[in-house]
Motif scaffolding. Sequence first.
Motif, mmCIF file in Angstrom:
data_model
loop_
_atom_site.group_PDB
_atom_site.id
_atom_site.type_symbol
_atom_site.label_atom_id
_atom_site.label_comp_id
_atom_site.label_asym_id
_atom_site.label_seq_id
_atom_site.Cartn_x
_atom_site.Cartn_y
_atom_site.Cartn_z
ATOM 1 N N ALA A 31 0.830 -1.204 0.000
ATOM 2 C CA ALA A 31 0.000 0.000 0.000
ATOM 3 C C ALA A 31 0.870 1.262 0.000
ATOM 4 N N GLN A 32 1.949 1.213 0.760
ATOM 5 C CA GLN A 32 2.883 2.339 0.849
ATOM 6 C C GLN A 32 3.469 2.669 -0.535
ATOM 7 N N VAL A 33 3.823 1.645 -1.285
ATOM 8 C CA VAL A 33 4.396 1.847 -2.620
ATOM 9 C C VAL A 33 3.357 2.420 -3.581
ATOM 10 N N ARG A 34 2.064 2.077 -3.392
ATOM 11 C CA ARG A 34 1.022 2.662 -4.246
ATOM 12 C C ARG A 34 0.982 4.181 -4.083
ATOM 13 N N ALA A 35 1.225 4.676 -2.866
ATOM 14 C CA ALA A 35 1.246 6.125 -2.654
ATOM 15 C C ALA A 35 2.357 6.766 -3.475
ATOM 16 N N VAL A 36 3.529 6.120 -3.504
ATOM 17 C CA VAL A 36 4.666 6.663 -4.252
ATOM 18 C C VAL A 36 4.386 6.642 -5.747
ATOM 19 N N GLU A 37 3.879 5.523 -6.238
ATOM 20 C CA GLU A 37 3.595 5.408 -7.671
ATOM 21 C C GLU A 37 2.673 6.521 -8.149
ATOM 22 N N ASN A 38 1.648 6.806 -7.360
ATOM 23 C CA ASN A 38 0.602 7.714 -7.804
ATOM 24 C C ASN A 38 0.762 9.138 -7.288
ATOM 25 N N GLY A 39 1.763 9.376 -6.439
ATOM 26 C CA GLY A 39 2.007 10.716 -5.935
ATOM 27 C C GLY A 39 0.859 11.257 -5.115
ATOM 28 N N LEU A 40 0.177 10.353 -4.382
ATOM 29 C CA LEU A 40 -0.990 10.755 -3.589
ATOM 30 C C LEU A 40 -0.820 10.308 -2.149
ATOM 31 N N PRO A 41 -1.371 11.061 -1.196
ATOM 32 C CA PRO A 41 -1.362 10.592 0.191
ATOM 33 C C PRO A 41 -2.219 9.329 0.326
ATOM 34 N N LEU A 42 -1.818 8.480 1.258
ATOM 35 C CA LEU A 42 -2.549 7.249 1.553
ATOM 36 C C LEU A 42 -3.093 7.322 2.971
ATOM 37 N N LEU A 43 -4.407 7.117 3.110
ATOM 38 C CA LEU A 43 -5.041 6.997 4.418
ATOM 39 C C LEU A 43 -5.442 5.543 4.576
ATOM 40 N N ARG A 44 -4.911 4.897 5.605
ATOM 41 C CA ARG A 44 -5.126 3.454 5.743
ATOM 42 C C ARG A 44 -5.668 3.137 7.130
ATOM 43 N N ALA A 45 -6.807 2.438 7.153
ATOM 44 C CA ALA A 45 -7.428 2.025 8.408
ATOM 45 C C ALA A 45 -7.512 0.509 8.436
ATOM 46 N N GLY A 46 -6.889 -0.098 9.450
ATOM 47 C CA GLY A 46 -6.952 -1.539 9.630
ATOM 48 C C GLY A 46 -7.586 -1.858 10.974
ATOM 49 N N ASN A 47 -8.349 -2.918 11.036
ATOM 50 C CA ASN A 47 -8.990 -3.287 12.294
ATOM 51 C C ASN A 47 -7.972 -3.417 13.414
ATOM 52 N N ASN A 48 -6.911 -4.181 13.159
ATOM 53 C CA ASN A 48 -5.860 -4.364 14.170
ATOM 54 C C ASN A 48 -4.532 -3.811 13.682
ATOM 55 N N GLY A 49 -4.522 -3.026 12.604
ATOM 56 C CA GLY A 49 -3.308 -2.461 12.048
ATOM 57 C C GLY A 49 -2.964 -3.150 10.726
ATOM 58 N N ILE A 50 -2.106 -2.531 10.018
ATOM 59 C CA ILE A 50 -1.365 -1.317 10.333
ATOM 60 C C ILE A 50 -2.143 -0.128 9.761
ATOM 61 N N SER A 51 -2.664 0.730 10.672
ATOM 62 C CA SER A 51 -3.326 1.960 10.256
ATOM 63 C C SER A 51 -2.271 3.059 10.175
ATOM 64 N N ALA A 52 -2.388 3.893 9.144
ATOM 65 C CA ALA A 52 -1.318 4.878 8.950
ATOM 66 C C ALA A 52 -1.765 5.984 8.013
ATOM 67 N N VAL A 53 -1.036 7.088 8.106
ATOM 68 C CA VAL A 53 -1.081 8.153 7.104
ATOM 69 C C VAL A 53 0.283 8.148 6.428
ATOM 70 N N VAL A 54 0.284 8.025 5.103
ATOM 71 C CA VAL A 54 1.520 7.966 4.320
ATOM 72 C C VAL A 54 1.502 9.110 3.327
ATOM 73 N N ASP A 55 2.612 9.840 3.238
ATOM 74 C CA ASP A 55 2.634 10.980 2.318
ATOM 75 C C ASP A 55 2.921 10.510 0.888
ATOM 76 N N PRO A 56 2.849 11.404 -0.105
ATOM 77 C CA PRO A 56 3.012 10.985 -1.499
ATOM 78 C C PRO A 56 4.398 10.444 -1.840
ATOM 79 N N ARG A 57 5.357 10.567 -0.954
ATOM 80 C CA ARG A 57 6.697 10.001 -1.175
ATOM 81 C C ARG A 57 6.888 8.693 -0.412
ATOM 82 N N GLY A 58 5.838 8.183 0.205
ATOM 83 C CA GLY A 58 5.936 6.914 0.921
ATOM 84 C C GLY A 58 6.392 7.037 2.357
ATOM 85 N N ARG A 59 6.581 8.258 2.840
ATOM 86 C CA ARG A 59 7.009 8.448 4.228
ATOM 87 C C ARG A 59 5.799 8.333 5.162
#
Length: 529
Positions: free
Chosen positions: A444-472
Motif C-alpha cells: 500500500a505504501q508503494v502505491r502512494a509513491v507510484e501515484n504521488g498521492l497521500p494514503l489513508l489506511r485504516a486496519g482493524n488491528n493495524g497497520i493503520s497509517a497516514v503515508v505521504d506521497p513520497r511513501g514516508r
Amino acid sequence: MQRFAGRIILLWGWRRALLAFLAGALAVLAQAPYDFFAVCFVSFPVLVWLLDGATGEASDGWLRRLRPAFATGWWFGFGYFLAGLWWIGQALLVEADSFAWALPFAVVGIPFALAFFYGFATVVARLFWTSDIGRIAALAFGFGLAEWLRDVLFTGFPWNAVGYAAMPVPLLMQSVSVTGMIGMNTLAVFVFSLPALVAARRHLKLGAALLAILVAGHVGFGYVRLAAPPKPQTRAVVVRIVQPAVDLGEKWDASVRDRIFATLLGISAKAPEQGHARPQLILWPETSVPFLFTERPDALKAIGDMLGDGQMLIAGVVREEGGSGNAGSRYYNSVVAINDKGEIADAVDKVHLVPFGEYLPFADLFSRFGVGQLVAGPMNFAAGNERHAIMLPNGLRAVPFICYEVIFPDLVSDDAASADLIVNVTNDAWFGDTPGPYQHFRQAQVRAVENGLPLLRAGNNGISAVVDPRGRIVDALAVDARGAIDAHVPVSNRAFLSARQRRINGLLIMLLFALTAVAFSVRQRLRVN
C-alpha cells in the motif's frame, strides 16, 4: 568462488531441488517486515548457477531439455512463496473447528500453484541462456514477464513481487514512480543476479559497472525526490483514522455487536489532542460496522449524532441489496460515506474479491463436495461493478480500495488517476501479528509513491497509517493497538509520471532485457557454429 559456483552447477536430483528451495526461502527475508535486501545478492546468483547446470540431454527434444530449468525455477518459487505466505493459514485458525481441514490448501497449495510462475520465468530465461552477462538479462526478462502475468492471470495475486525487495525504505521507493512495478521487478532481478558473474569472470567489469550505475541511480533519484521541497499546499484534509482492534472471535457475535459499535463511536468522538484540529473525515476499517444498516437503522442515527457539522465518516460495512435477509439478497463488501445527518451519501463496493475467502468460484461444483468459502464471515459477497471517488465535504476526492485491492498497481493507478487521496480499509486481524500485515502495508505504501498521492489506511488491528506521497509514514498505529490517528494531510502532489507512461516504461525495460538476452544468445551460437 569459481569452485563454489562449480559445485552448485554440478548438483543434481534432490540436492539441486533442495538448494533451489532454500535459495527461494532465503529471498523472503528481503520482504517486509525483515527488509534485509542483501540476501537477494545471494539467492539470485545461486539461482543463476543452478540454471547454468539445468541442461537436458542433447538427444532430448527441446521441451524435455527445458524440464530441469522449469524444475529449478519451480522449487525456487515454492520456497519463496511457502516462506513468504505461510501466514495465510492463520486465517483458517480463527474458526479452527470449521476450517482447519483447509490448512494444507492454504499453506502449501497456494505456494505450489504460484511457483509455476517462477518455473515459467526460468524456462523463458533458459531459452536465451548464455555463459556471460546475457543470461543475467534473460533471467531479468523471465522474472519481469512472470511477475506481470502473476498480476493479471487467474484474478491476479502479485503479493511479494520481487521488486518490493529493492524498496525497503522511502529512499529506495522513488524509482517506481518512473519504472512502475513491471520495470522495478525486471531491474531488481537483474541487479540481484549480477554477482553471479564473479564465478566465470566473463563480463565481470561490465557487470560491476552496471551494478554501480543502477544502484547509484536508484539511490540518487530517491535522494533528489525526498530532498526536493514540497509543492505549495493548495488543499488539505484533517483526518482521524480509527483502529478498534476487535477480536475476530467476537466479530460476528450478536451478543457483543453493540459493544463493538460503541467502541468505534467512542474512539471517533474523542476530542482531538492539543494542537490538532477537529477532524473533517473519520475513517473506519473494512467491515467495521458489526451489523447491517438494513437491520439496525438506529446505527445511522447514532453515527449522525456522533458527527459534528461538516464531518463525514467513511466506514467499511457489509451492504445488502434486495431486502433485509431475504433469500434473494445480495451482499457487498463496501465502504459507505455517512454525512453529519446520519445519511449514506455514497457507497463503493469491493470490485476485486478474494477467491475462496469472500466468494467461492464454481460454487455449485464445490458445494457438491460440501466445500464452502474458506474464511469465516457472514455470507458470500458479490463483486461491485465499478469504483469511483467519494467526494469529501471540502471538495477533495478520495478513492477507496478495500483490503488487498491495493496490491494491484494498475488497478490502483487507473482508478486513482483523478483522485486526491487513496483510502485503503482492511481487516488484517485474520492473520494476527505475522509478516502478512506488514507485507500488505508495504505494498500500500508503494502505491502512494507510484501515484504521488497521500494514503489513508485504516486496519482493524493495524497497520493503520497516514503515508505521504513520497511513501514516508506521517503517523501510524502498531499491530493490535487500539486508538486513533489524528493528522493534517496536505494535498498538492500528483504522480511523477502518468500510469500509462509508467506502464510503457516498464514494458520498454522488459523489452530491452529481452533484446539484450536474444543478442547475446545469437552471438554465442554464431561463435559456436
